[in-house]
Motif scaffolding. Structure first.
Motif, PDB file in Angstrom:
ATOM      1  N   SER A 185      26.595  23.339 -12.254  1.00 27.60           N
ATOM      2  CA  SER A 185      27.007  21.933 -12.205  1.00 27.60           C
ATOM      3  C   SER A 185      28.508  21.795 -12.068  1.00 27.60           C
ATOM      4  O   SER A 185      29.006  20.947 -11.313  1.00 27.60           O
ATOM      5  CB  SER A 185      26.527  21.198 -13.470  1.00 27.60           C
ATOM      6  OG  SER A 185      25.113  21.110 -13.502  1.00 27.60           O
ATOM      7  N   ASN A 186      29.261  22.614 -12.826  1.00 27.10           N
ATOM      8  CA  ASN A 186      30.715  22.541 -12.752  1.00 27.10           C
ATOM      9  C   ASN A 186      31.198  22.804 -11.327  1.00 27.10           C
ATOM     10  O   ASN A 186      32.108  22.123 -10.828  1.00 27.10           O
ATOM     11  CB  ASN A 186      31.348  23.554 -13.719  1.00 27.10           C
ATOM     12  CG  ASN A 186      31.161  23.157 -15.159  1.00 27.10           C
ATOM     13  OD1 ASN A 186      30.820  22.014 -15.481  1.00 27.10           O
ATOM     14  ND2 ASN A 186      31.353  24.115 -16.075  1.00 27.10           N
ATOM     15  N   ARG A 192      20.384  26.834 -19.733  1.00 22.15           N
ATOM     16  CA  ARG A 192      21.229  25.642 -19.765  1.00 22.15           C
ATOM     17  C   ARG A 192      22.703  26.013 -19.562  1.00 22.15           C
ATOM     18  O   ARG A 192      23.445  25.319 -18.841  1.00 22.15           O
ATOM     19  CB  ARG A 192      21.036  24.886 -21.073  1.00 22.15           C
ATOM     20  CG  ARG A 192      21.826  23.583 -21.123  1.00 22.15           C
ATOM     21  CD  ARG A 192      21.668  22.879 -22.443  1.00 22.15           C
ATOM     22  NE  ARG A 192      20.410  22.133 -22.502  1.00 22.15           N
ATOM     23  CZ  ARG A 192      19.439  22.383 -23.373  1.00 22.15           C
ATOM     24  NH1 ARG A 192      19.548  23.398 -24.226  1.00 22.15           N
ATOM     25  NH2 ARG A 192      18.349  21.648 -23.387  1.00 22.15           N
ATOM     26  N   ASP A 193      23.148  27.094 -20.193  1.00 24.96           N
ATOM     27  CA  ASP A 193      24.540  27.529 -20.030  1.00 24.96           C
ATOM     28  C   ASP A 193      24.832  27.914 -18.579  1.00 24.96           C
ATOM     29  O   ASP A 193      25.892  27.575 -18.031  1.00 24.96           O
ATOM     30  CB  ASP A 193      24.835  28.723 -20.948  1.00 24.96           C
ATOM     31  CG  ASP A 193      24.871  28.336 -22.417  1.00 24.96           C
ATOM     32  OD1 ASP A 193      25.024  27.126 -22.701  1.00 24.96           O
ATOM     33  OD2 ASP A 193      24.737  29.234 -23.268  1.00 24.96           O
ATOM     34  N   ASN A 230      18.314  27.737 -23.847  1.00 18.97           N
ATOM     35  CA  ASN A 230      19.765  27.639 -24.030  1.00 18.97           C
ATOM     36  C   ASN A 230      20.524  28.528 -23.045  1.00 18.97           C
ATOM     37  O   ASN A 230      21.569  28.138 -22.524  1.00 18.97           O
ATOM     38  CB  ASN A 230      20.135  28.022 -25.467  1.00 18.97           C
ATOM     39  CG  ASN A 230      19.702  26.960 -26.464  1.00 18.97           C
ATOM     40  OD1 ASN A 230      19.577  25.786 -26.113  1.00 18.97           O
ATOM     41  ND2 ASN A 230      19.460  27.369 -27.703  1.00 18.97           N
ATOM     42  N   ALA A 280      23.171  26.810 -15.989  1.00 13.98           N
ATOM     43  CA  ALA A 280      23.089  25.575 -15.203  1.00 13.98           C
ATOM     44  C   ALA A 280      24.405  24.810 -15.270  1.00 13.98           C
ATOM     45  O   ALA A 280      24.805  24.159 -14.294  1.00 13.98           O
ATOM     46  CB  ALA A 280      21.936  24.705 -15.699  1.00 13.98           C
ATOM     47  N   GLN A 281      25.080  24.887 -16.415  1.00  9.25           N
ATOM     48  CA  GLN A 281      26.362  24.223 -16.545  1.00  9.25           C
ATOM     49  C   GLN A 281      27.402  24.842 -15.597  1.00  9.25           C
ATOM     50  O   GLN A 281      28.225  24.120 -15.010  1.00  9.25           O
ATOM     51  CB  GLN A 281      26.862  24.309 -17.986  1.00  9.25           C
ATOM     52  CG  GLN A 281      28.110  23.454 -18.266  1.00  9.25           C
ATOM     53  CD  GLN A 281      27.841  21.982 -18.010  1.00  9.25           C
ATOM     54  OE1 GLN A 281      26.909  21.397 -18.565  1.00  9.25           O
ATOM     55  NE2 GLN A 281      28.667  21.370 -17.167  1.00  9.25           N
ATOM     56  N   LEU A 299      20.325  19.581 -12.798  1.00  6.83           N
ATOM     57  CA  LEU A 299      21.762  19.545 -12.531  1.00  6.83           C
ATOM     58  C   LEU A 299      22.150  18.076 -12.403  1.00  6.83           C
ATOM     59  O   LEU A 299      21.718  17.397 -11.457  1.00  6.83           O
ATOM     60  CB  LEU A 299      22.081  20.313 -11.250  1.00  6.83           C
ATOM     61  CG  LEU A 299      21.573  21.765 -11.213  1.00  6.83           C
ATOM     62  CD1 LEU A 299      21.813  22.379  -9.830  1.00  6.83           C
ATOM     63  CD2 LEU A 299      22.213  22.592 -12.307  1.00  6.83           C
ATOM     64  N   ASP A 344      24.966  14.841 -12.434  1.00  2.00           N
ATOM     65  CA  ASP A 344      26.358  14.483 -12.169  1.00  2.00           C
ATOM     66  C   ASP A 344      26.865  13.473 -13.204  1.00  2.00           C
ATOM     67  O   ASP A 344      26.144  13.090 -14.129  1.00  2.00           O
ATOM     68  CB  ASP A 344      26.518  13.951 -10.744  1.00  2.00           C
ATOM     69  CG  ASP A 344      25.878  12.587 -10.532  1.00  2.00           C
ATOM     70  OD1 ASP A 344      25.308  12.012 -11.488  1.00  2.00           O
ATOM     71  OD2 ASP A 344      25.948  12.073  -9.391  1.00  2.00           O
TER      72      ASP A 344
END
Length: 310
Positions: A304-305, A297-298, A294, A300-301, A267, A269
């Motif tokens: 993160s957002n 990763r999606d 993948n 994880a995004q 994650l 910044d």
């Protein structure tokens, strides 16, 4: 720190330090080992000054004092000095266990005290970094704790970014729990988590199937963290079988069977600091595909957002 840990064991014999040592060899006792330091002059010629004493309160003995100390304590089989409150049976048991561990009694006791000290400081959320560094510098290994984190993990700017999230020791949030649950479901794994990697511990913001809610139940020492390696590289970490991985095979989470296969996405910044991961793991080897990477990763995004937009 090394002398502090064994000072209590030497308290009775410490009174001998008050005696004047004339021109004789001076020795230092350090965890049951002897090291000749230097010739000590008469105090009338030069004030008493022992090598290393100002920094470490070194215990220094004349050859005669060392012999007397051994004579008084050899019956316990405990090196230089007996432990306060221990009878002959306890001293014998202590010596026996130290021998089985391949250590002197002083080293065995020092390691036990160091382990308790680290556990107490960790449980109370204290900073164990300096403590562990001093113990390591004193040659005292503490099982269950890494002696030094990766420079990236210990980077002050990364740590500031981590603490700025406000998520360390924070209550669980449903949004992060759902992301971890989705990851476990999508990749068909028994374990999934949103993790934060601190300097000396790993904190679980969310964990699939976790029963504990308190901060104490949602953290582990850094040495159990596989996520720290994804944080250190800033890249996805894909592990088919950690038991044969040269870096991970001795990790406690691997040796106890918790983690065999692992997939983690860092994650990151806006300043390119990886603060933790969204990860999944299995108790059996897994051949992870690009589709698995993948998908994670999606997800994880999404994590993160939420973390970096808060």
């Amino acid at each position: 720190m090394d002398v502090d840990l064994v000072a209590a064991a030497h308290h009775r014999l410490g009174q001998l330090l008050e005696e004047h040592l004339l021109a004789t060899d001076v020795w230092e006792i350090h965890l049951g080992q002897e090291r000749k330091l230097h010739r000590h002059p008469s105090p009338e010629i030069e004030p008493r000054s022992y090598l290393g004493a100002p920094e470490h309160d070194a215990l220094c003995w004349s050859r005669e004092q060392l012999s007397a100390a051994r004579t008084s304590s050899d019956r316990y089989g405990c090196g230089v000095s007996p432990l306060a409150g221990f009878d002959d049976w306890l001293h014998s048991a202590l010596a026996d266990q130290a021998d089985k561990a391949g250590q002197s009694v002083d080293a065995y006791v020092a390691q036990a005290v160091a382990a308790r000290l680290m556990d107490d400081v960790t449980r109370r959320h204290g900073d164990t970094g300096d403590l562990l560094a001093r113990l390591t510098g004193a040659g005292i290994a503490v099982p269950g704790y890494v002696d030094a984190p990766d420079p990236v993990v210990a980077d002050p700017e990364r740590l500031r970014a981590l603490h700025a999230t406000g998520l360390l020791d924070a209550p669980r949030e449903v949004a992060y729990d759902r992301i971890a649950d989705m990851a476990a479901t999508a990749l068909a794994t028994p374990g999934a988590a949103v993790t934060l990697v601190d300097r000396d511990r790993q904190f679980f913001v969310a964990m699939h199937g976790a029963a504990g809610d308190s901060p104490e139940e949602r953290q582990t020492p850094l040495d159990r963290s596989v996520c720290q390696y994804a944080v250190a590289t800033g890249e996805p970490l894909v592990v088919t079988d950690a038991r044969i991985d040269p870096v991970l095979k001795d990790n406690p989470a691997v040796t106890d069977g918790t983690v065999v296969a692992y997939l983690g996405i860092p994650l990151i910044d806006a300043g390119q600091h990886a603060i933790g991961t969204l990860c999944v793991w299995d108790t059996h080897p897994r051949d992870w595909t690009s589709g698995h990477v993948n998908t994670l990763r999606d997800l994880a995004q999404l994590a993160s957002n939420r973390i970096f937009s808060a």
